[in-house]
Design a protein around this motif. Structure first.
Motif, PDB file in Angstrom:
ATOM      1  N   GLU A  16       0.829  -1.205   0.000  1.00 54.62           N
ATOM      2  CA  GLU A  16       0.000   0.000   0.000  1.00 54.62           C
ATOM      3  C   GLU A  16       0.867   1.261   0.000  1.00 54.62           C
ATOM      4  O   GLU A  16       0.526   2.256  -0.645  1.00 54.62           O
ATOM      5  N   ALA A  17       2.001   1.219   0.704  1.00 56.44           N
ATOM      6  CA  ALA A  17       2.916   2.364   0.692  1.00 56.44           C
ATOM      7  C   ALA A  17       3.437   2.627  -0.722  1.00 56.44           C
ATOM      8  O   ALA A  17       3.521   3.775  -1.167  1.00 56.44           O
ATOM      9  N   LEU A  18       3.772   1.552  -1.428  1.00 58.67           N
ATOM     10  CA  LEU A  18       4.248   1.703  -2.813  1.00 58.67           C
ATOM     11  C   LEU A  18       3.137   2.245  -3.710  1.00 58.67           C
ATOM     12  O   LEU A  18       3.392   3.046  -4.611  1.00 58.67           O
ATOM     13  N   GLU A  19       1.907   1.829  -3.448  1.00 58.69           N
ATOM     14  CA  GLU A  19       0.776   2.332  -4.225  1.00 58.69           C
ATOM     15  C   GLU A  19       0.616   3.836  -4.005  1.00 58.69           C
ATOM     16  O   GLU A  19       0.435   4.604  -4.961  1.00 58.69           O
ATOM     17  N   PHE A  20       0.697   4.285  -2.755  1.00 62.30           N
ATOM     18  CA  PHE A  20       0.624   5.719  -2.460  1.00 62.30           C
ATOM     19  C   PHE A  20       1.746   6.481  -3.162  1.00 62.30           C
ATOM     20  O   PHE A  20       1.542   7.556  -3.734  1.00 62.30           O
ATOM     21  N   SER A 141       6.889  -0.270  -7.341  1.00 58.47           N
ATOM     22  CA  SER A 141       5.767  -1.121  -7.761  1.00 58.47           C
ATOM     23  C   SER A 141       6.164  -2.072  -8.879  1.00 58.47           C
ATOM     24  O   SER A 141       5.515  -3.094  -9.099  1.00 58.47           O
ATOM     25  N   SER A 142       7.229  -1.742  -9.584  1.00 57.37           N
ATOM     26  CA  SER A 142       7.650  -2.578 -10.708  1.00 57.37           C
ATOM     27  C   SER A 142       8.738  -3.583 -10.344  1.00 57.37           C
ATOM     28  O   SER A 142       9.169  -4.361 -11.205  1.00 57.37           O
ATOM     29  N   GLY A 143       9.208  -3.594  -9.098  1.00 54.56           N
ATOM     30  CA  GLY A 143      10.202  -4.590  -8.708  1.00 54.56           C
ATOM     31  C   GLY A 143      11.260  -4.045  -7.770  1.00 54.56           C
ATOM     32  O   GLY A 143      11.119  -2.953  -7.224  1.00 54.56           O
ATOM     33  N   LYS A 144      12.328  -4.852  -7.597  1.00 50.86           N
ATOM     34  CA  LYS A 144      13.420  -4.483  -6.693  1.00 50.86           C
ATOM     35  C   LYS A 144      14.706  -4.295  -7.480  1.00 50.86           C
ATOM     36  O   LYS A 144      14.889  -4.893  -8.546  1.00 50.86           O
ATOM     37  N   ARG A 145      15.588  -3.494  -6.940  1.00 49.34           N
ATOM     38  CA  ARG A 145      16.948  -3.440  -7.454  1.00 49.34           C
ATOM     39  C   ARG A 145      17.878  -3.247  -6.263  1.00 49.34           C
ATOM     40  O   ARG A 145      17.469  -2.781  -5.199  1.00 49.34           O
ATOM     41  N   ARG A 146      19.120  -3.645  -6.476  1.00 52.17           N
ATOM     42  CA  ARG A 146      20.121  -3.600  -5.406  1.00 52.17           C
ATOM     43  C   ARG A 146      21.234  -2.665  -5.846  1.00 52.17           C
ATOM     44  O   ARG A 146      21.801  -2.831  -6.929  1.00 52.17           O
ATOM     45  N   VAL A 147      21.552  -1.674  -5.005  1.00 55.47           N
ATOM     46  CA  VAL A 147      22.565  -0.671  -5.357  1.00 55.47           C
ATOM     47  C   VAL A 147      23.677  -0.698  -4.304  1.00 55.47           C
ATOM     48  O   VAL A 147      23.404  -0.597  -3.102  1.00 55.47           O
ATOM     49  N   ALA A 162      14.942   6.582  -6.581  1.00 54.38           N
ATOM     50  CA  ALA A 162      14.001   7.252  -7.475  1.00 54.38           C
ATOM     51  C   ALA A 162      12.766   7.674  -6.669  1.00 54.38           C
ATOM     52  O   ALA A 162      12.501   7.133  -5.594  1.00 54.38           O
ATOM     53  N   PRO A 163      11.995   8.639  -7.161  1.00 59.04           N
ATOM     54  CA  PRO A 163      10.836   9.132  -6.400  1.00 59.04           C
ATOM     55  C   PRO A 163       9.801   8.058  -6.071  1.00 59.04           C
ATOM     56  O   PRO A 163       9.066   8.197  -5.097  1.00 59.04           O
ATOM     57  N   ASP A 164       9.747   6.985  -6.868  1.00 57.86           N
ATOM     58  CA  ASP A 164       8.739   5.945  -6.609  1.00 57.86           C
ATOM     59  C   ASP A 164       9.320   4.733  -5.877  1.00 57.86           C
ATOM     60  O   ASP A 164       8.688   3.686  -5.830  1.00 57.86           O
TER      61      ASP A 164
END
Length: 293
Positions: A16-20, A141-147, A162-164
């Motif tokens: 839900e946080a990602l949706e917001f 919302s589109s997935g994970k990445r590792r930095v 990124a903002p999302d």
């Protein structure tokens, strides 16, 4: 001063946080511990239209040790990291950094994810996490990445987030036998922020020589800096007091410090070598005494 008006949102899950966040984008800010964002809002340095309070998301909190790495949830408190038996045993440099952040109230409210995402140049975690070769898991919302920490911090208060995206985990490789970690800082006497700080991660072979080294220095400019000349000077050498001092003397090689009302650029460059030496000495003293999980 009071902050500008905003709408308060309290998600019940990470989804839900990602949706917001997806819905409101750059008009939204995430609230975790609140020690950095809320003062900025009161000073009108930040005026989000939507405040997404993720502080209640238990799924983003906790410390786990899996084979090969330690996984720390982004909402884990500074005090929990400082007091964790596994952190103190396996990554004492991280526990040290957590134990000297701000004061008791800050350590009981502030989160490691909030500190990393805010990227204050005077913060403690970015420096030690760079030295420990940490990686940050960013989820949208589109997935994970590792930095990797080496590429995460971009400038003053600027990261690869990124903002999302939400920073959900900090993953730290567990050091092998013969490794030592440490953190040392010169804190500002009023704020507690680091004027200059240093983190060290060393592996020492059975003959007492430095097999590998990562040293990071903070407070000189906007981001933690790897002390490449120091690392090279330690590589393959016995960790004697003389060799450590000679290597640490190069901790600020090539760096450009930003002076401020408390410390000049020249002073910071010098102090960086002093605290790099202290961190390396402490890490060297611990090398060989740590157990793996």
């Amino acid at each position: 001063m009071y902050p500008a008006s905003f709408r308060y949102l309290r998600p019940r899950s990470l989804a839900e946080a990602l949706e917001f966040l997806t819905r409101h984008g750059e008009e939204a800010k995430l609230l975790a511990g609140g020690h950095s964002l809320l003062p900025a809002m009161k000073l009108r340095l930040a005026s989000p239209r939507y405040l997404i309070d993720i502080g209640g998301l238990r799924e983003l909190r906790g410390i786990d040790t899996s084979p090969g790495e330690m996984v720390i949830g982004a909402l884990t408190l500074h005090a929990e990291i400082a007091a964790s038996d596994s952190v103190r045993r396996l990554l004492p440099g991280l526990a040290e950094a957590a134990s000297v952040i701000g004061d008791l109230q800050v350590r009981n409210r502030g989160t490691i994810g909030g500190s990393v995402a805010h990227a204050d140049p005077g913060a403690d975690f970015p420096v030690i996490l760079t030295a420990l070769s940490a990686a940050f898991v960013l989820q949208s919302s589109s997935g994970k990445r590792r930095v990797a920490a080496d590429g995460f911090f971009r400038d003053f208060f600027t990261t690869a987030l990124a903002p999302d995206e939400i920073l959900t985990e900090i993953r730290i490789p567990l050091p092998p036998r013969g490794a030592g970690t440490a953190y040392a800082k010169l804190g500002h006497p009023a704020s507690g922020y680091a004027v200059v700080s240093a983190g060290a991660w060393l592996i020492v072979d059975s003959a007492g020589n430095c097999e590998s080294a990562r040293v990071a220095v903070g407070g000189l400019d906007g981001i933690p800096r790897r002390a490449a000349a120091t690392e090279a000077a330690l590589q393959g050498r016995p960790l004697t007091a003389e060799n450590i001092a000679a290597a640490a003397a190069r901790a600020a090689d090539g760096a450009k410090a930003e002076g401020d009302t408390y410390a000049s650029a020249e002073y910071k460059l010098h102090v960086a070598t002093v605290f790099a030496r202290r961190a390396i000495e402490a890490a060297a003293g611990r090398a060989g005494r740590q157990d793996r999980a």
